[in-house]
Design a protein around this motif. Structure first.
Motif, PDB file in Angstrom:
ATOM      1  N   UNK A   1       1.129   6.718  -6.792  1.00 33.25           N
ATOM      2  CA  UNK A   1       0.001   7.623  -7.014  1.00 33.25           C
ATOM      3  C   UNK A   1       0.420   9.082  -6.831  1.00 33.25           C
ATOM      4  N   UNK A   2       1.216   9.358  -5.809  1.00 31.36           N
ATOM      5  CA  UNK A   2       1.667  10.739  -5.582  1.00 31.36           C
ATOM      6  C   UNK A   2       2.593  11.216  -6.700  1.00 31.36           C
ATOM      7  N   UNK A   3       3.447  10.339  -7.193  1.00 36.15           N
ATOM      8  CA  UNK A   3       4.336  10.716  -8.302  1.00 36.15           C
ATOM      9  C   UNK A   3       3.522  11.010  -9.558  1.00 36.15           C
ATOM     10  N   UNK A   4       2.502  10.197  -9.800  1.00 35.07           N
ATOM     11  CA  UNK A   4       1.643  10.421 -10.968  1.00 35.07           C
ATOM     12  C   UNK A   4       0.888  11.745 -10.841  1.00 35.07           C
ATOM     13  N   UNK A   5       0.372  12.032  -9.655  1.00 33.04           N
ATOM     14  CA  UNK A   5      -0.355  13.293  -9.446  1.00 33.04           C
ATOM     15  C   UNK A   5       0.581  14.494  -9.577  1.00 33.04           C
ATOM     16  N   UNK A   6       1.822  14.373  -9.101  1.00 36.33           N
ATOM     17  CA  UNK A   6       2.781  15.463  -9.237  1.00 36.33           C
ATOM     18  C   UNK A   6       3.104  15.720 -10.706  1.00 36.33           C
ATOM     19  N   UNK A   7       3.235  14.631 -11.489  1.00 36.67           N
ATOM     20  CA  UNK A   7       3.496  14.783 -12.926  1.00 36.67           C
ATOM     21  C   UNK A   7       2.316  15.448 -13.630  1.00 36.67           C
ATOM     22  N   UNK A   8       1.097  15.057 -13.281  1.00 38.42           N
ATOM     23  CA  UNK A   8      -0.090  15.687 -13.880  1.00 38.42           C
ATOM     24  C   UNK A   8      -0.185  17.159 -13.488  1.00 38.42           C
TER      25      UNK A   8
ATOM     26  N   UNK B   1       0.824  -1.203   0.000  1.00 36.38           N
ATOM     27  CA  UNK B   1       0.000   0.000   0.000  1.00 36.38           C
ATOM     28  C   UNK B   1       0.864   1.261   0.000  1.00 36.38           C
ATOM     29  N   UNK B   2       1.989   1.215   0.719  1.00 38.36           N
ATOM     30  CA  UNK B   2       2.914   2.340   0.728  1.00 38.36           C
ATOM     31  C   UNK B   2       3.488   2.573  -0.663  1.00 38.36           C
ATOM     32  N   UNK B   3       3.876   1.499  -1.334  1.00 34.65           N
ATOM     33  CA  UNK B   3       4.385   1.609  -2.705  1.00 34.65           C
ATOM     34  C   UNK B   3       3.318   2.204  -3.628  1.00 34.65           C
ATOM     35  N   UNK B   4       2.082   1.721  -3.512  1.00 30.38           N
ATOM     36  CA  UNK B   4       1.010   2.264  -4.348  1.00 30.38           C
ATOM     37  C   UNK B   4       0.793   3.748  -4.079  1.00 30.38           C
ATOM     38  N   UNK B   5       0.894   4.163  -2.814  1.00 30.05           N
ATOM     39  CA  UNK B   5       0.716   5.572  -2.480  1.00 30.05           C
ATOM     40  C   UNK B   5       1.827   6.419  -3.091  1.00 30.05           C
TER      41      UNK B   5
END
Length: 186
Positions: A91-98, A84-88
């Protein structure tokens, strides 16, 4: 943290499931296999559940294997938390890129507004794609058949449907040299 995998450790797993096929229960096998029967069996295998599926949809031994690989509930919960930590983090890296891309587009639009206000207004103009000019309405009254259908199907602002998809090889019937797209009045 409760998990369905932990529940498997508390229950006894059956060694075999009843061998009943649902799909072909009423069919009678003929003497020799016809071509259609062979194709049907290849495309739609029977539903008898006595062995693991090659695609991984039904595996009766997964509970026992998990219990052997991860013996304690604490180890399982630790692995789950790490996943779950890895998924978070992903997800945060993807949101930062967007967010970075959005800011870049917003800065480009702001620069366009400052440099060329007329282009900015044209880029942000809202237009009803169904609206027709009086000249287009008159033209539609005169057209019949496929030409009228082509004009009605063309939605302003979208990519033209009549353009061909680029391919690696030319078409079999060659190039249409006398093709002229229908010009619409503005």
């Amino acid at each position: 943290m409760s998990s369905p995998l932990l529940a498997l450790g508390k229950q006894k797993l059956p060694l075999r499931v009843a061998q009943t096929s649902v799909r072909y229960a009423g069919r009678q096998e003929s003497g020799g296999d016809s071509r259609n029967e062979i194709i049907r069996r290849a495309l739609y295998p029977s539903n008898i559940r006595n062995r693991a599926s090659p695609v991984g949809t039904w595996r009766p031994d997964v509970g026992r294997r998990l219990q052997r690989a991860i013996p304690s509930a604490q180890a399982h919960e630790t692995i789950e938390r790490a996943w779950f930590l890895h998924q978070r983090h992903v997800r945060r890296a993807r949101m930062a890129e967007l967010q970075r891309k959005f800011e870049s587009v917003r800065n480009a639009m702001e620069t366009l507004r400052q440099v060329a206000p007329n282009l900015y207004a044209e880029a942000n103009k809202e237009e009803d794609p169904r609206a027709r000019s009086p000249a287009e309405k008159e033209l539609l009254k005169k057209l019949k058949g496929p030409e009228k259908k082509a004009v009605e199907a063309r939605i302003r602002g979208l990519f033209p449907r009549e353009l061909r998809i680029p391919t690696d090889t030319p078409p079999k019937n060659g190039w249409i040299y006398d093709f002229t797209p229908m010009s619409l009045p503005s």
